[in-house]
Each structure stands twice: as structure tokens, then as C-alpha cells.
Write a protein that holds these residues in place. Sequence first.
Motif, mmCIF file in Angstrom:
data_model
loop_
_atom_site.group_PDB
_atom_site.id
_atom_site.type_symbol
_atom_site.label_atom_id
_atom_site.label_comp_id
_atom_site.label_asym_id
_atom_site.label_seq_id
_atom_site.Cartn_x
_atom_site.Cartn_y
_atom_site.Cartn_z
ATOM 1 N N ARG A 16 67.120 67.388 17.287
ATOM 2 C CA ARG A 16 67.663 66.135 16.770
ATOM 3 C C ARG A 16 68.525 65.548 17.876
ATOM 4 N N LEU A 17 68.163 64.378 18.320
ATOM 5 C CA LEU A 17 68.898 63.683 19.367
ATOM 6 C C LEU A 17 69.698 62.571 18.711
ATOM 7 N N ALA A 18 70.988 62.530 18.978
ATOM 8 C CA ALA A 18 71.835 61.511 18.368
ATOM 9 C C ALA A 18 72.846 61.014 19.388
ATOM 10 N N GLY A 19 73.234 59.752 19.239
ATOM 11 C CA GLY A 19 74.236 59.207 20.137
ATOM 12 C C GLY A 19 74.134 57.704 20.247
ATOM 13 N N SER A 20 74.868 57.158 21.213
ATOM 14 C CA SER A 20 74.837 55.712 21.397
ATOM 15 C C SER A 20 73.594 55.330 22.188
ATOM 16 N N VAL A 21 73.112 54.135 21.941
ATOM 17 C CA VAL A 21 71.871 53.658 22.542
ATOM 18 C C VAL A 21 72.135 52.345 23.255
ATOM 19 N N THR A 22 71.543 52.191 24.438
ATOM 20 C CA THR A 22 71.626 50.942 25.190
ATOM 21 C C THR A 22 70.209 50.450 25.425
ATOM 22 N N PRO A 23 69.913 49.199 25.103
ATOM 23 C CA PRO A 23 68.564 48.686 25.374
ATOM 24 C C PRO A 23 68.231 48.788 26.860
ATOM 25 N N ALA A 24 67.003 49.161 27.170
ATOM 26 C CA ALA A 24 66.569 49.327 28.557
ATOM 27 C C ALA A 24 66.710 48.021 29.312
ATOM 28 N N GLY A 25 67.185 48.103 30.539
ATOM 29 C CA GLY A 25 67.293 46.931 31.386
ATOM 30 C C GLY A 25 68.549 46.107 31.155
ATOM 31 N N GLU A 26 69.373 46.487 30.223
ATOM 32 C CA GLU A 26 70.603 45.753 29.961
ATOM 33 C C GLU A 26 71.799 46.603 30.372
ATOM 34 N N PRO A 27 72.881 45.950 30.809
ATOM 35 C CA PRO A 27 74.078 46.722 31.140
ATOM 36 C C PRO A 27 74.663 47.323 29.856
ATOM 37 N N PRO A 28 75.330 48.480 29.985
ATOM 38 C CA PRO A 28 75.921 49.103 28.799
ATOM 39 C C PRO A 28 76.934 48.169 28.139
ATOM 40 N N ARG A 29 76.861 48.074 26.842
ATOM 41 C CA ARG A 29 77.820 47.261 26.090
ATOM 42 C C ARG A 29 78.981 48.147 25.684
ATOM 43 N N GLU A 30 79.782 47.630 24.789
ATOM 44 C CA GLU A 30 80.906 48.435 24.321
ATOM 45 C C GLU A 30 80.388 49.728 23.709
ATOM 46 N N THR A 31 81.154 50.785 23.866
ATOM 47 C CA THR A 31 80.754 52.092 23.378
ATOM 48 C C THR A 31 80.548 52.054 21.871
ATOM 49 N N GLY A 32 79.431 52.603 21.436
ATOM 50 C CA GLY A 32 79.156 52.686 20.013
ATOM 51 C C GLY A 32 78.582 51.421 19.417
ATOM 52 N N ALA A 33 78.170 50.440 20.249
ATOM 53 C CA ALA A 33 77.605 49.201 19.724
ATOM 54 C C ALA A 33 76.321 49.493 18.950
ATOM 55 N N PHE A 34 75.503 50.393 19.457
ATOM 56 C CA PHE A 34 74.286 50.828 18.775
ATOM 57 C C PHE A 34 74.340 52.346 18.685
ATOM 58 N N THR A 35 73.959 52.881 17.562
ATOM 59 C CA THR A 35 73.809 54.326 17.447
ATOM 60 C C THR A 35 72.449 54.607 16.853
ATOM 61 N N ALA A 36 71.905 55.755 17.197
ATOM 62 C CA ALA A 36 70.577 56.100 16.717
ATOM 63 C C ALA A 36 70.421 57.607 16.650
ATOM 64 N N SER A 37 69.384 58.017 15.965
ATOM 65 C CA SER A 37 69.055 59.429 15.849
ATOM 66 C C SER A 37 67.541 59.551 15.882
ATOM 67 N N VAL A 38 67.042 60.538 16.608
ATOM 68 C CA VAL A 38 65.611 60.795 16.694
ATOM 69 C C VAL A 38 65.405 62.282 16.458
ATOM 70 N N ALA A 39 64.446 62.630 15.621
ATOM 71 C CA ALA A 39 64.112 64.027 15.391
ATOM 72 C C ALA A 39 62.734 64.303 15.977
ATOM 73 N N LEU A 40 62.637 65.384 16.724
ATOM 74 C CA LEU A 40 61.360 65.800 17.300
ATOM 75 C C LEU A 40 60.977 67.130 16.657
ATOM 76 N N ALA A 41 59.813 67.194 16.060
ATOM 77 C CA ALA A 41 59.376 68.394 15.353
ATOM 78 C C ALA A 41 58.944 69.484 16.323
ATOM 79 N N ALA A 42 59.188 70.714 15.926
ATOM 80 C CA ALA A 42 58.692 71.848 16.700
ATOM 81 C C ALA A 42 57.177 71.773 16.760
ATOM 82 N N GLY A 43 56.608 72.172 17.875
ATOM 83 C CA GLY A 43 55.158 72.171 18.022
ATOM 84 C C GLY A 43 54.606 70.997 18.795
ATOM 85 N N ILE A 44 55.439 69.967 19.050
ATOM 86 C CA ILE A 44 54.974 68.834 19.851
ATOM 87 C C ILE A 44 54.681 69.344 21.261
#
Length: 131
Positions: A16-44
Motif C-alpha cells: 500500500r503506497l500512500a502520501g502526497s501526490v504532485t502532478p507530473a511536470g508541475e512544480p511541487p505545490r504546498e505540502t499535502g495539497a493532494f493525497t492518494a493511496s494505491v494498493a498493489l496486490a501480491a502476485g503482480i
Amino acid sequence: MTLNVGQRVRLATELRLAGSVTPAGEPPRETGAFTASVALAAGIEGTVERVDEHHREQGHEVREYLRLKSLLDDFGHQMPPASRSQLEEQVDSLEEQWTAYQRQMLRVTARVRLDNGFVLDDAPEEAFTPA
């Protein structure tokens, strides 16, 4: 398991990957402007793109063990029995730290491009099994 570039591997455990997200190609915005979580299943499955070996730094106890052990090995036979015995005790007292260091001396990480397009960078080799 030893990882090699080009090797096919399988994710050994769910991540499970979690944290702040910055759109690609854009400078980092204020911390915590976007947050996201991605889960990767075992076996990939994916392909190893890079393997990095990281040598752990020797602590004081490990360096002292090496110094004293070298002294004992090189000159112990010439030492008076009491001095040799004292040196052997010092070496024995540091043996546990030396053994622990040897077990974890080398840490291997990898960059793996998963078949679903995700890339895991600096992932520990223990996170993968052969595909």
C-alpha cells in the motif's frame, strides 16, 4: 534471492503506497495539497530494470571487533597468556555485533517495472520472488 537486470519477478506481498501526490511536470505545490493511496496486490509480475547494492556502514563495535580480532590472529601466539586471554574475552564480547553486521552487511534494492505500468524504485529485494 539474487536479482538480476532483465529478470522477471513477482511481488511477494501486497503493498500500500500512500502520501502526497504532485502532478507530473508541475512544480511541487504546498505540502499535502493532494493525497492518494494505491494498493498493489501480491502476485503482480514485472521486470527488474536496475539493481543497487548498498553496503551498511560499520558501527564502532564492528570496527573494534575487526581491530581486536586482527590483533589476536596476528600476534596472539606471541602474547603472554593473561593478555591473550583478556583479548579473547574482548573479541568474544563483540562477536554478537559482528555476526549481526554480517547478516545485514549488504542491502539490495531494485527498480522494477510492473506489468500494470507502475514502477517500484528502491524496493528491497525481499519484496520479490522469481516469476
